[in-house]
Structures are given as structure tokens and as C-alpha cells.
Design a protein around this motif. Structure first.
Motif, mmCIF file in Angstrom:
data_model
loop_
_atom_site.group_PDB
_atom_site.id
_atom_site.type_symbol
_atom_site.label_atom_id
_atom_site.label_comp_id
_atom_site.label_asym_id
_atom_site.label_seq_id
_atom_site.Cartn_x
_atom_site.Cartn_y
_atom_site.Cartn_z
ATOM 1 N N ARG A 10 0.674 -1.096 -0.211
ATOM 2 C CA ARG A 10 0.168 -0.043 -0.555
ATOM 3 C C ARG A 10 0.488 1.635 0.377
ATOM 4 N NH1 ARG A 10 -3.292 -1.742 5.397
ATOM 5 N NH2 ARG A 10 -1.214 -1.888 5.755
ATOM 6 N N SER A 11 -0.242 2.500 -0.316
ATOM 7 C CA SER A 11 0.893 3.534 -0.436
ATOM 8 C C SER A 11 1.008 4.394 0.990
ATOM 9 C CB SER A 11 0.133 4.335 -1.327
ATOM 10 O OG SER A 11 -0.659 5.483 -0.876
ATOM 11 N N ASP A 12 1.507 5.139 0.741
ATOM 12 C CA ASP A 12 2.026 6.198 2.432
ATOM 13 C C ASP A 12 1.413 7.463 2.345
ATOM 14 O OD1 ASP A 12 3.007 5.874 4.647
ATOM 15 O OD2 ASP A 12 4.596 6.615 4.481
ATOM 16 N N GLY A 13 0.211 6.959 0.648
ATOM 17 C CA GLY A 13 -0.341 8.663 1.393
ATOM 18 C C GLY A 13 0.755 9.366 0.156
ATOM 19 N N GLY A 14 0.173 10.809 0.043
ATOM 20 C CA GLY A 14 1.240 11.636 -0.683
ATOM 21 C C GLY A 14 0.949 11.990 -2.297
ATOM 22 N N PHE A 15 -0.629 11.529 -2.245
ATOM 23 C CA PHE A 15 -0.315 11.138 -3.583
ATOM 24 C C PHE A 15 -1.406 12.447 -4.000
ATOM 25 C CE2 PHE A 15 -2.992 8.018 -1.872
ATOM 26 C CZ PHE A 15 -2.222 6.632 -2.514
ATOM 27 N N ALA A 16 -1.388 13.433 -5.050
ATOM 28 C CA ALA A 16 -1.101 14.379 -6.150
ATOM 29 C C ALA A 16 -2.029 14.257 -6.552
ATOM 30 C CB ALA A 16 -0.294 14.858 -6.975
ATOM 31 N N GLY A 17 -3.612 15.668 -6.861
ATOM 32 C CA GLY A 17 -4.942 16.126 -7.372
ATOM 33 C C GLY A 17 -5.562 15.460 -6.762
ATOM 34 N N GLU A 18 -6.675 15.653 -6.949
ATOM 35 C CA GLU A 18 -8.211 14.590 -6.758
ATOM 36 C C GLU A 18 -8.204 13.496 -7.518
ATOM 37 O OE1 GLU A 18 -13.289 15.481 -6.222
ATOM 38 O OE2 GLU A 18 -11.944 16.329 -8.447
ATOM 39 N N ASP A 20 -5.412 11.124 -8.217
ATOM 40 C CA ASP A 20 -4.580 10.292 -8.584
ATOM 41 C C ASP A 20 -5.010 9.856 -6.401
ATOM 42 O OD1 ASP A 20 -3.368 10.389 -10.219
ATOM 43 O OD2 ASP A 20 -1.858 11.701 -9.517
ATOM 44 N N THR A 21 -5.548 10.828 -5.585
ATOM 45 C CA THR A 21 -5.770 11.290 -4.044
ATOM 46 C C THR A 21 -6.935 9.458 -3.802
ATOM 47 O OG1 THR A 21 -5.379 13.145 -3.447
ATOM 48 C CG2 THR A 21 -7.092 11.879 -1.786
ATOM 49 N N LEU A 22 -8.527 10.080 -4.387
ATOM 50 C CA LEU A 22 -9.611 9.217 -4.171
ATOM 51 C C LEU A 22 -8.983 7.191 -5.302
ATOM 52 C CD1 LEU A 22 -12.568 11.609 -5.951
ATOM 53 C CD2 LEU A 22 -11.649 10.445 -3.438
ATOM 54 N N VAL A 23 -8.401 7.400 -6.010
ATOM 55 C CA VAL A 23 -7.685 6.485 -6.631
ATOM 56 C C VAL A 23 -6.671 5.878 -5.591
ATOM 57 C CG1 VAL A 23 -6.398 5.340 -8.226
ATOM 58 C CG2 VAL A 23 -8.828 6.601 -9.275
ATOM 59 N N GLY A 24 -5.998 6.174 -5.684
ATOM 60 C CA GLY A 24 -5.063 5.555 -4.602
ATOM 61 C C GLY A 24 -5.274 5.211 -3.075
ATOM 62 N N PHE A 25 -6.403 5.698 -2.617
ATOM 63 C CA PHE A 25 -6.516 5.508 -1.385
ATOM 64 C C PHE A 25 -7.373 4.255 -1.552
ATOM 65 C CE2 PHE A 25 -5.422 9.711 0.689
ATOM 66 C CZ PHE A 25 -5.225 9.288 1.516
ATOM 67 N N LEU A 26 -8.482 4.028 -2.583
ATOM 68 C CA LEU A 26 -9.056 3.262 -2.932
ATOM 69 C C LEU A 26 -8.295 1.887 -3.170
ATOM 70 C CD1 LEU A 26 -12.374 1.559 -3.172
ATOM 71 C CD2 LEU A 26 -12.368 2.782 -5.473
ATOM 72 N N ARG A 27 -7.434 1.961 -3.800
ATOM 73 C CA ARG A 27 -6.264 1.185 -4.250
ATOM 74 C C ARG A 27 -6.254 0.297 -2.714
ATOM 75 N NH1 ARG A 27 -1.623 0.812 -4.199
ATOM 76 N NH2 ARG A 27 0.174 -0.931 -5.233
ATOM 77 N N ASP A 28 -5.477 1.623 -2.212
ATOM 78 C CA ASP A 28 -5.181 1.049 -0.572
ATOM 79 C C ASP A 28 -6.250 -0.318 -0.003
ATOM 80 O OD1 ASP A 28 -2.217 2.259 -1.521
ATOM 81 O OD2 ASP A 28 -2.964 3.392 -0.204
ATOM 82 N N GLN A 29 -7.658 0.655 0.613
ATOM 83 C CA GLN A 29 -8.207 -0.252 1.175
ATOM 84 C C GLN A 29 -8.528 -1.745 -0.040
ATOM 85 O OE1 GLN A 29 -10.517 0.295 3.774
ATOM 86 N NE2 GLN A 29 -8.871 2.212 3.834
ATOM 87 N N ARG A 30 -8.504 -1.946 -1.365
ATOM 88 C CA ARG A 30 -8.288 -3.523 -1.619
ATOM 89 C C ARG A 30 -7.616 -4.158 -1.740
ATOM 90 N NH1 ARG A 30 -10.000 -0.009 -7.653
ATOM 91 N NH2 ARG A 30 -12.624 0.004 -7.046
ATOM 92 N N LEU A 31 -6.104 -3.208 -1.180
ATOM 93 C CA LEU A 31 -5.478 -4.340 -0.778
ATOM 94 C C LEU A 31 -5.009 -5.101 0.640
ATOM 95 C CD1 LEU A 31 -2.203 -2.236 -2.870
ATOM 96 C CD2 LEU A 31 -3.021 -4.422 -3.515
ATOM 97 N N THR A 32 -5.800 -3.613 1.394
ATOM 98 C CA THR A 32 -5.600 -4.147 2.501
ATOM 99 C C THR A 32 -7.015 -5.581 2.817
ATOM 100 O OG1 THR A 32 -5.854 -2.065 3.700
ATOM 101 C CG2 THR A 32 -6.991 -3.545 4.826
ATOM 102 N N LEU A 33 -8.021 -5.547 2.109
ATOM 103 C CA LEU A 33 -9.386 -6.104 1.948
ATOM 104 C C LEU A 33 -7.749 -7.654 1.377
ATOM 105 C CD1 LEU A 33 -11.754 -8.262 2.180
ATOM 106 C CD2 LEU A 33 -11.722 -7.171 0.007
ATOM 107 N N GLU A 34 -7.349 -7.826 0.693
ATOM 108 C CA GLU A 34 -6.329 -9.119 -0.087
ATOM 109 C C GLU A 34 -5.483 -9.666 0.943
ATOM 110 O OE1 GLU A 34 -5.417 -9.538 -4.466
ATOM 111 O OE2 GLU A 34 -4.800 -7.361 -3.402
#
Length: 173
Positions: A10-18, A20-34
Motif C-alpha cells: 500500500r501507499s504512504d499517501g502523498g497523492f497529487a490531485g483529486e 490520484d487521491t481517490l484512486v490511491g486510497f481506494l487501491r489501498d483499501q482493496r489491498l488491505t482486503l487482500e
């Protein structure tokens, strides 16, 4: 279940723009489920929380596959596709049908990954986050769907924490 930061996908945050931020946090949540389901056999994946609940990790995977499908295929892309696990006769089919069968577990992960891939493509190809779909006969913007999906995963990942702890005592990020 804690991973060294160098091994955590998972990322450590630090996304740039709306977007990338939404996609990044959703990706991290999906990875957390796995991560919450990693290393479990079919019996553990299908183990219910406590009676009378039908909640299980496998049920969560099946449920989230259906949520991905509903929001991205049905609402945003307008596809009229049958639901994966639930029906009018069994609206809780995603959880009720979560049985301790290795084939069922593999199929649930394949379905979930297919729906995630569709969603990722849809979002990547959308010209902007203001693109709308139709939900309950009302327009809904892609940005709102992404926020809803982050919330949906965050809530269910909390359930997954407790389920995993009950299965083998493992807790973690």
C-alpha cells in the motif's frame, strides 16, 4: 500481520490531485482486503463470525465483488448485467453462499479481481470525475462513487480485522 514498510504494497499517501487521491486510497483499501485474507484456506475464509451472523471473509470478498459490479458496471457504465451472488430470492446470497470450498474461494477472488479491473479501467478512461451514472433514477458523479467505495471498503475492512483475529489471532494494519 504487520508488514515491514518496505514489504507493504500500500501507499504512504502523498497523492497529487483529486483523481490520484481517490484512486490511491481506494487501491489501498482493496489491498488491505487482500492482506486480511492472505494465507487462509477455504474453511477459514468461510468461517462465520458469531451466530446468527452469516458474516465471513469469503462473504466479504463476494459482497465487495458485487459492490464493485453494481457501482461501476451497472451504475456508472450503464450495463444491464445480472448480479453475481444476490438475487431477489436471496438478497444476502453473497454471504449465504460463502461455503468452505476451494473452488468457490478461487471463483470469488477471480470475480472480485475482474470487477476491480473493470472499475480501474473505467476510472482511468473517464475524462473527469464529474462523469455521471444513474442511481435510483438520479445522476451520481464518479467522484461520489469513488468516495463511497473507499467508505465501503474501510467499513468492511474493519469487519475483516475482527474476522481474521477470530480465525487465527492475527491482527494488523
Amino acid at each position: 500481520m504487520f508488514l515491514h514498510p518496505d514489504q507493504d504494497p500500500r501507499s504512504d499517501g502523498g497523492f497529487a490531485g483529486e483523481r490520484d487521491t481517490l484512486v490511491g486510497f481506494l487501491r489501498d483499501q482493496r489491498l488491505t482486503l487482500e492482506m486480511k485474507c492472505a494465507g487462509l484456506d477455504a474453511e477459514a475464509m468461510a468461517r462465520r463470525s458469531v451466530e446468527p451472523s452469516n458474516l465471513s471473509l469469503l462473504g466479504l470478498v463476494r459482497h465487495l465483488a458485487g459492490v464493485e459490479q453494481a457501482w461501476f458496471r451497472r451504475v456508472m457504465a450503464g450495463q444491464d448485467v445480472p448480479r453475481h451472488y444476490r438475487s431477489d430470492d436471496d438478497p444476502g446470497g453473497d454471504f449465504n453462499g460463502a461455503l468452505p470450498d476451494p473452488e468457490s474461494v478461487a471463483q470469488a477472488w477471480d470475480t472480485w479481481r475482474s470487477e476491480v479491473a473493470f472499475a480501474e479501467r473505467f476510472v482511468a478512461e473517464a475524462p473527469d470525475l464529474g462523469v455521471t451514472g444513474t442511481h435510483d433514477d438520479e445522476p451520481i458523479a464518479l467522484r461520489e462513487v469513488l468516495v463511497h467505495m473507499i467508505e465501503e471498503y474501510a467499513r468492511h475492512n474493519g469487519h475483516a480485522d475482527f474476522l481474521r483475529e477470530r480465525i487465527d489471532g492475527r491482527v494488523g494494519q
